[in-house]
Scaffold this active site. Structure first.
Site, PDB file in Angstrom:
ATOM      1  N   PRO A 122      -5.423  36.725  -0.621  1.00 55.57           N
ATOM      2  CA  PRO A 122      -6.411  36.564  -1.494  1.00 55.57           C
ATOM      3  C   PRO A 122      -7.690  36.926  -0.763  1.00 55.57           C
ATOM      4  O   PRO A 122      -8.049  36.405   0.461  1.00 55.57           O
ATOM      5  CB  PRO A 122      -6.537  35.071  -1.769  1.00 55.57           C
ATOM      6  CG  PRO A 122      -5.154  34.460  -1.578  1.00 55.57           C
ATOM      7  CD  PRO A 122      -4.583  35.591  -0.495  1.00 55.57           C
ATOM      8  N   GLU A 123      -8.574  37.594  -1.197  1.00 58.21           N
ATOM      9  CA  GLU A 123      -9.789  38.366  -0.695  1.00 58.21           C
ATOM     10  C   GLU A 123     -10.992  37.646  -0.973  1.00 58.21           C
ATOM     11  O   GLU A 123     -10.775  36.765  -2.137  1.00 58.21           O
ATOM     12  CB  GLU A 123      -9.781  39.569  -0.499  1.00 58.21           C
ATOM     13  CG  GLU A 123      -8.796  40.375   0.059  1.00 58.21           C
ATOM     14  CD  GLU A 123      -8.792  40.210   1.688  1.00 58.21           C
ATOM     15  OE1 GLU A 123      -9.741  39.805   2.225  1.00 58.21           O
ATOM     16  OE2 GLU A 123      -7.608  40.278   2.198  1.00 58.21           O
ATOM     17  N   ARG A 135     -18.620  52.569  17.448  1.00 53.66           N
ATOM     18  CA  ARG A 135     -17.194  51.736  17.044  1.00 53.66           C
ATOM     19  C   ARG A 135     -16.493  53.305  16.907  1.00 53.66           C
ATOM     20  O   ARG A 135     -16.795  54.228  16.173  1.00 53.66           O
ATOM     21  CB  ARG A 135     -17.430  51.043  15.866  1.00 53.66           C
ATOM     22  CG  ARG A 135     -18.128  50.084  15.953  1.00 53.66           C
ATOM     23  CD  ARG A 135     -17.813  48.944  14.919  1.00 53.66           C
ATOM     24  NE  ARG A 135     -18.481  47.580  15.271  1.00 53.66           N
ATOM     25  CZ  ARG A 135     -17.802  46.327  14.815  1.00 53.66           C
ATOM     26  NH1 ARG A 135     -16.869  46.384  14.048  1.00 53.66           N
ATOM     27  NH2 ARG A 135     -18.824  45.240  14.922  1.00 53.66           N
ATOM     28  N   ARG A 143       3.987  30.782   2.267  1.00 55.47           N
ATOM     29  CA  ARG A 143       4.099  31.258   3.889  1.00 55.47           C
ATOM     30  C   ARG A 143       3.319  30.489   4.715  1.00 55.47           C
ATOM     31  O   ARG A 143       3.379  30.563   5.827  1.00 55.47           O
ATOM     32  CB  ARG A 143       3.531  32.754   3.568  1.00 55.47           C
ATOM     33  CG  ARG A 143       4.216  33.736   2.977  1.00 55.47           C
ATOM     34  CD  ARG A 143       3.786  35.165   3.062  1.00 55.47           C
ATOM     35  NE  ARG A 143       3.943  35.611   4.322  1.00 55.47           N
ATOM     36  CZ  ARG A 143       3.702  37.009   4.696  1.00 55.47           C
ATOM     37  NH1 ARG A 143       2.978  37.600   3.786  1.00 55.47           N
ATOM     38  NH2 ARG A 143       3.881  37.518   5.877  1.00 55.47           N
TER      39      ARG A 143
END
Length: 282
Positions: A2-3, A162, A118
């Site tokens: 779930p985001e 980055r 999980r």
């Protein structure tokens, strides 16, 4: 996993029903990622003042037992982990917990239950979102994608130096939160950016397209109730539908909706990345 859209959809399906609810019973199942951090009996009689979100975490602010006691007195930080979901049952006959039901909060507005096959989820108590375990978990998170401060200039500045691929930089969560795997694939497709492009090479103009794409994709996901790939349901049991509109995610070998060339899949940091090599440029 779930985001942000799924967590926000969950919050919206809970907040009005639980605001003001009085806790009558707490049940703990098998241990989750972190211990609760407080005697569960100390929560009985407390009231839920509000349900807010930070990144992929939900904060249940708690007050005293009386409705007039509106001052926050700690709260519960909830994370859904890889496969977790929250449900709110208002039935007179509450189903007995199953093997994957690890936390129950029985209130006078219904039973809030965390189901997590999980067991990577968590429910932890903290004095406030900035203190204790909650403070440690929330520290270092990036900006919310719908905040006014999430601008092309901010993204461009944070990407300087980055050397990782842009997809990995967005997934890290220290620049902007909540752009999970399905949504970062879709945002990069909408912005026309190859997910393998090194972060430091993004121009300010491309950052502007990407910021706009992130907001568009997440807004649409919220409208459609998030994405249900395996386990996600909102607190009332409804599936998300965003995955049905995906342009590239999960569409390997199928035609790109823009150019009809086959969608490709590559692995990046052990995650599947879907993209169109024709529409998305390095």
């Amino acid at each position: 996993m779930p985001e942000l859209p799924e967590v926000e959809v969950t919050r919206l399906s809970l907040v009005e029903r639980l605001r003001g609810a009085r806790i009558g019973e707490v049940r703990l199942g098998k241990p989750l990622r972190w211990p609760l951090g407080v005697d569960s009996q100390s929560l009985i009689g407390r009231r839920v003042l509000d349900v807010t979100r930070r990144a992929k975490y939900l904060w249940f602010a708690l007050g005293g037992p009386n409705a007039a006691e509106a001052a926050p007195a700690g709260g519960l930080l909830v994370h859904l982990g890889m496969s977790g979901s929250l449900s709110l049952s208002v039935s007179a006959q509450i189903a007995s917990p199953g093997p994957w039901d690890h936390f129950d909060l029985l209130t006078d507005r219904g039973l809030l239950r965390l189901t997590d096959p999980r067991r990577f989820g968590a429910v932890v108590w903290a004095p406030s979102p900035t203190e204790g375990t909650a403070g440690k978990l929330l520290a270092g998170l990036g900006i919310e994608p719908f905040d006014a401060g999430f601008t092309p200039a901010l993204l461009h500045q944070r990407l300087r130096g980055r050397r990782v691929a842009i997809k990995q930089a967005l997934l890290a969560g220290d620049i902007v939160v909540g752009v999970g795997n399905i949504y970062v694939c879709e945002a990069l497709f909408l912005a026309g950016i190859d997910p393998r492009l090194r972060s430091e090479r993004l121009s300010l103009a491309r950052c502007a397209r990407l910021v706009d794409a992130v907001k568009q994709v997440l807004s649409r996901a919220l409208e459609l109730g998030g994405s249900t790939l395996r386990d996600f349901r909102d607190a009332h049991g409804a599936d998300g539908r965003f995955q049905l509109e995906a342009g590239v995610y999960g569409r390997e070998h199928r035609p790109c909706p823009a150019c009809a060339q086959p969608v490709r899949r590559v692995a990046q940091a052990q995650r599947s990345t879907y993209f169109c090599a024709t529409c998305q440029r390095r």
